[in-house]
Every structure is written in C-alpha cells, then in structure tokens.
Design a protein around this motif. Structure first.
Motif, PDB file in Angstrom:
ATOM      1  N   LEU A   1      35.359  31.472  38.093  1.00 36.42           N
ATOM      2  CA  LEU A   1      34.509  30.309  38.336  1.00 36.42           C
ATOM      3  C   LEU A   1      35.318  29.021  38.342  1.00 36.42           C
ATOM      4  N   VAL A   2      36.266  28.925  37.422  1.00 39.52           N
ATOM      5  CA  VAL A   2      37.076  27.715  37.330  1.00 39.52           C
ATOM      6  C   VAL A   2      37.986  27.566  38.545  1.00 39.52           C
ATOM      7  N   THR A   3      38.673  28.642  38.913  1.00 43.12           N
ATOM      8  CA  THR A   3      39.639  28.554  40.017  1.00 43.12           C
ATOM      9  C   THR A   3      38.962  28.359  41.371  1.00 43.12           C
ATOM     10  N   THR A   4      37.707  28.749  41.484  1.00 41.29           N
ATOM     11  CA  THR A   4      36.999  28.598  42.767  1.00 41.29           C
ATOM     12  C   THR A   4      36.201  27.308  42.859  1.00 41.29           C
ATOM     13  N   ASN A   5      36.027  26.621  41.735  1.00 40.83           N
ATOM     14  CA  ASN A   5      35.207  25.402  41.747  1.00 40.83           C
ATOM     15  C   ASN A   5      35.959  24.146  41.328  1.00 40.83           C
ATOM     16  N   LEU A   6      37.119  24.306  40.718  1.00 42.45           N
ATOM     17  CA  LEU A   6      37.887  23.151  40.279  1.00 42.45           C
ATOM     18  C   LEU A   6      39.291  23.197  40.863  1.00 42.45           C
ATOM     19  N   THR A   7      39.910  22.059  40.927  1.00 42.59           N
ATOM     20  CA  THR A   7      41.311  21.975  41.326  1.00 42.59           C
ATOM     21  C   THR A   7      42.157  21.747  40.086  1.00 42.59           C
ATOM     22  N   VAL A   8      43.423  22.125  40.169  1.00 42.44           N
ATOM     23  CA  VAL A   8      44.312  21.985  39.020  1.00 42.44           C
ATOM     24  C   VAL A   8      44.393  20.519  38.601  1.00 42.44           C
ATOM     25  N   GLY A   9      44.180  20.273  37.326  1.00 45.11           N
ATOM     26  CA  GLY A   9      44.207  18.914  36.803  1.00 45.11           C
ATOM     27  C   GLY A   9      42.850  18.246  36.758  1.00 45.11           C
ATOM     28  N   GLU A  10      41.847  18.862  37.369  1.00 47.50           N
ATOM     29  CA  GLU A  10      40.512  18.275  37.363  1.00 47.50           C
ATOM     30  C   GLU A  10      39.819  18.547  36.030  1.00 47.50           C
ATOM     31  N   SER A  11      39.086  17.558  35.549  1.00 49.93           N
ATOM     32  CA  SER A  11      38.348  17.712  34.293  1.00 49.93           C
ATOM     33  C   SER A  11      36.880  17.382  34.504  1.00 49.93           C
ATOM     34  N   VAL A  12      36.027  18.132  33.826  1.00 49.08           N
ATOM     35  CA  VAL A  12      34.584  17.948  33.933  1.00 49.08           C
ATOM     36  C   VAL A  12      33.994  17.910  32.531  1.00 49.08           C
ATOM     37  N   PRO A  13      33.508  16.759  32.065  1.00 52.61           N
ATOM     38  CA  PRO A  13      32.883  16.690  30.741  1.00 52.61           C
ATOM     39  C   PRO A  13      31.607  17.543  30.699  1.00 52.61           C
ATOM     40  N   VAL A  14      31.481  18.343  29.681  1.00 54.30           N
ATOM     41  CA  VAL A  14      30.288  19.170  29.495  1.00 54.30           C
ATOM     42  C   VAL A  14      29.430  18.605  28.371  1.00 54.30           C
ATOM     43  N   LEU A  15      30.060  18.320  27.255  1.00 55.25           N
ATOM     44  CA  LEU A  15      29.375  17.685  26.115  1.00 55.25           C
ATOM     45  C   LEU A  15      30.149  16.435  25.731  1.00 55.25           C
ATOM     46  N   GLY A  16      30.234  15.510  26.654  1.00 56.38           N
ATOM     47  CA  GLY A  16      31.027  14.317  26.403  1.00 56.38           C
ATOM     48  C   GLY A  16      32.485  14.681  26.220  1.00 56.38           C
ATOM     49  N   ASN A  17      33.108  14.107  25.184  1.00 57.55           N
ATOM     50  CA  ASN A  17      34.492  14.444  24.865  1.00 57.55           C
ATOM     51  C   ASN A  17      34.599  15.630  23.912  1.00 57.55           C
ATOM     52  N   ALA A  18      33.447  16.144  23.474  1.00 59.58           N
ATOM     53  CA  ALA A  18      33.470  17.276  22.548  1.00 59.58           C
ATOM     54  C   ALA A  18      33.851  18.566  23.260  1.00 59.58           C
ATOM     55  N   LEU A  19      33.419  18.727  24.500  1.00 58.93           N
ATOM     56  CA  LEU A  19      33.746  19.914  25.287  1.00 58.93           C
ATOM     57  C   LEU A  19      33.979  19.488  26.727  1.00 58.93           C
ATOM     58  N   VAL A  20      35.209  19.729  27.187  1.00 62.83           N
ATOM     59  CA  VAL A  20      35.590  19.326  28.545  1.00 62.83           C
ATOM     60  C   VAL A  20      36.218  20.522  29.247  1.00 62.83           C
ATOM     61  N   LEU A  21      35.813  20.733  30.510  1.00 65.12           N
ATOM     62  CA  LEU A  21      36.473  21.724  31.340  1.00 65.12           C
ATOM     63  C   LEU A  21      37.657  21.050  32.014  1.00 65.12           C
ATOM     64  N   TYR A  22      38.845  21.484  31.668  1.00 64.99           N
ATOM     65  CA  TYR A  22      40.064  20.855  32.179  1.00 64.99           C
ATOM     66  C   TYR A  22      40.985  21.961  32.681  1.00 64.99           C
ATOM     67  N   PHE A  23      41.079  22.099  34.004  1.00 65.52           N
ATOM     68  CA  PHE A  23      41.783  23.202  34.642  1.00 65.52           C
ATOM     69  C   PHE A  23      43.288  22.948  34.653  1.00 65.52           C
ATOM     70  N   VAL A  24      44.020  23.796  33.933  1.00 66.11           N
ATOM     71  CA  VAL A  24      45.482  23.758  33.946  1.00 66.11           C
ATOM     72  C   VAL A  24      46.015  25.177  34.075  1.00 66.11           C
ATOM     73  N   LYS A  25      47.267  25.277  34.484  1.00 65.97           N
ATOM     74  CA  LYS A  25      47.948  26.567  34.556  1.00 65.97           C
ATOM     75  C   LYS A  25      49.092  26.566  33.560  1.00 65.97           C
ATOM     76  N   ASN A  26      49.059  27.534  32.667  1.00 71.05           N
ATOM     77  CA  ASN A  26      50.009  27.583  31.555  1.00 71.05           C
ATOM     78  C   ASN A  26      50.997  28.721  31.774  1.00 71.05           C
ATOM     79  N   SER A  27      52.267  28.390  31.879  1.00 75.05           N
ATOM     80  CA  SER A  27      53.296  29.416  32.067  1.00 75.05           C
ATOM     81  C   SER A  27      53.874  29.894  30.746  1.00 75.05           C
ATOM     82  N   GLY A  28      53.480  29.235  29.647  1.00 76.64           N
ATOM     83  CA  GLY A  28      54.021  29.608  28.346  1.00 76.64           C
ATOM     84  C   GLY A  28      52.986  30.250  27.454  1.00 76.64           C
ATOM     85  N   ALA A  29      53.179  30.093  26.158  1.00 72.61           N
ATOM     86  CA  ALA A  29      52.244  30.640  25.167  1.00 72.61           C
ATOM     87  C   ALA A  29      51.303  29.519  24.739  1.00 72.61           C
ATOM     88  N   ALA A  30      50.754  29.651  23.542  1.00 71.06           N
ATOM     89  CA  ALA A  30      49.847  28.616  23.034  1.00 71.06           C
ATOM     90  C   ALA A  30      50.547  27.274  22.965  1.00 71.06           C
TER      91      ALA A  30
END
Length: 205
Positions: free
Chosen positions: A34-63
């Motif tokens: 859902l994220v990869t088909t609806n958002l672009t890398v770096g795009e953020s969408v607030p869901v519950l203000g700043n408490a929960l944000v959808l922020y699409f990134v690609k991580n090549s490392g660990a945590a």
C-alpha cells in the motif's frame, strides 16, 4: 479427560506458530504494498498529527539505519535466523512460546523478503519503512519491526515468569527444592539406591 499426547501438542503449537507467522508476514507485505503504490519516497502523511505519521523511506541498513553499507550481511543473518527458528520449532510445546517464535519468524521473513527482492539487487534490497512516531522512537519502522520487537518483549516476560518451551513453569520454590539435591550428590545416590542402602550390615565374625 486424558492429557493431550506430545505429538498432538507439538502439532498444535506448530500450527499456532505457522499461523502467527503467516499473519505477521502478510500484514507486513500488504502494508508495504500500500505504501509503495500510494506514496513516493520521502513523502509523509500525518495520520494522528505528529503522533503518527506515514513517512516512506527505504532503509539499506538495520534499525536506525545503522550499517547501511552491509545490507548483504543482514540478509545472511536474517536467513540464518529463519533456519534456526524452523529447526527449533519442533521443540516447542507452549502456545505462548509458539506465538513468540511465530511473530519473530513472520517479522524476519518480512524484512528478508525486502532485502532479497527489492531494489537495487538480490540480497541488497532496501527495506521499506513508513511508520513514524517521533514522541516514542527517533526512528522509522514497519510492521515487521513491530512484530520482532513484540516477540522480544514476550520472550523477556516468559523468561522472567519461568515459562519453559514445553509449557511447564519453573518457580523459585521448585528451584529451591532442586538445589539441595544438586548440591549433595550423596543424597541423590542414596535416593537412587533405595532403603536397602540404609540397612545395617552384620559385623564380620
């Protein structure tokens, strides 16, 4: 009612482990789709203000994006963890432990799938992260990460409460009762020998 046989218990726990793993893996991959088909890398969408944000990134490392240059190592480690869990699963008789290893297996498989099949190449793929909760963690994570963290938390709780893999429970009382026997091998030998070992022998003429 007679207790369930070990084979039935094992089949039930394996079924629970597999079901939990499938649900965790499916939830992880579906949300990433859902994220990869609806958002672009770096795009953020607030869901519950700043408490929960959808922020699409690609991580090549660990945590926390640590070890970004060693993606292939994380791929190998994840594959090893999957193999160990599958091999270890046959020893589990506790439903609680089945849930723990099911969550861990599903989470590890979720991120391993990204590393194997996403860009830039096989084994070097970047993991899709999209959940941001700045008030709680300074990191962006995904459903697979949540499953892994929850499994670790349950692992610690079950260990603290003395729940064993076979479903039995080790308490301080049982440990205290076992300690004297372990500390005095002679008492163990006497118990194994039985009452005859305490029968006085007649004196030699």
């Amino acid at each position: 009612m007679s207790p369930a046989s070990p084979s039935k218990t094992s089949a039930r726990t394996l079924g629970v482990l597999a079901l939990v793993a499938v649900v965790a893996y499916s939830a992880d991959q579906f949300t990433k789709f859902l994220v990869t088909t609806n958002l672009t890398v770096g795009e953020s969408v607030p869901v519950l203000g700043n408490a929960l944000v959808l922020y699409f990134v690609k991580n090549s490392g660990a945590a926390f994006s640590l070890g970004a240059g060693y993606t292939w190592i994380f791929s190998i480690l994840a594959a090893v963890v999957v193999v160990v869990i599958v091999w270890f699963a046959r020893r589990i008789r506790s439903l609680a432990w089945a849930i723990v290893f099911g969550l861990l297996l599903g989470g590890v498989l979720g991120n391993l799938t990204d590393r194997l099949f996403r860009e830039p190449s096989f084994g070097l793929g970047h993991v899709v992260d999209f959940i941001s909760t700045p008030w709680m963690l300074p990191a962006i994570y995904n459903v697979a990460d949540i499953c892994i963290v929850v499994s670790m938390a349950l692992f610690i709780l079950l260990t603290l409460f003395g729940v064993n893999l076979d479903g039995t429970r080790t308490t301080r009382a049982s440990e205290a009762a076992a300690a004297p026997a372990a500390a005095d091998p002679a008492s163990v030998e006497d118990a194994e020998a039985g009452p005859e070992s305490h029968t006085p022998k007649p004196d030699a003429p």
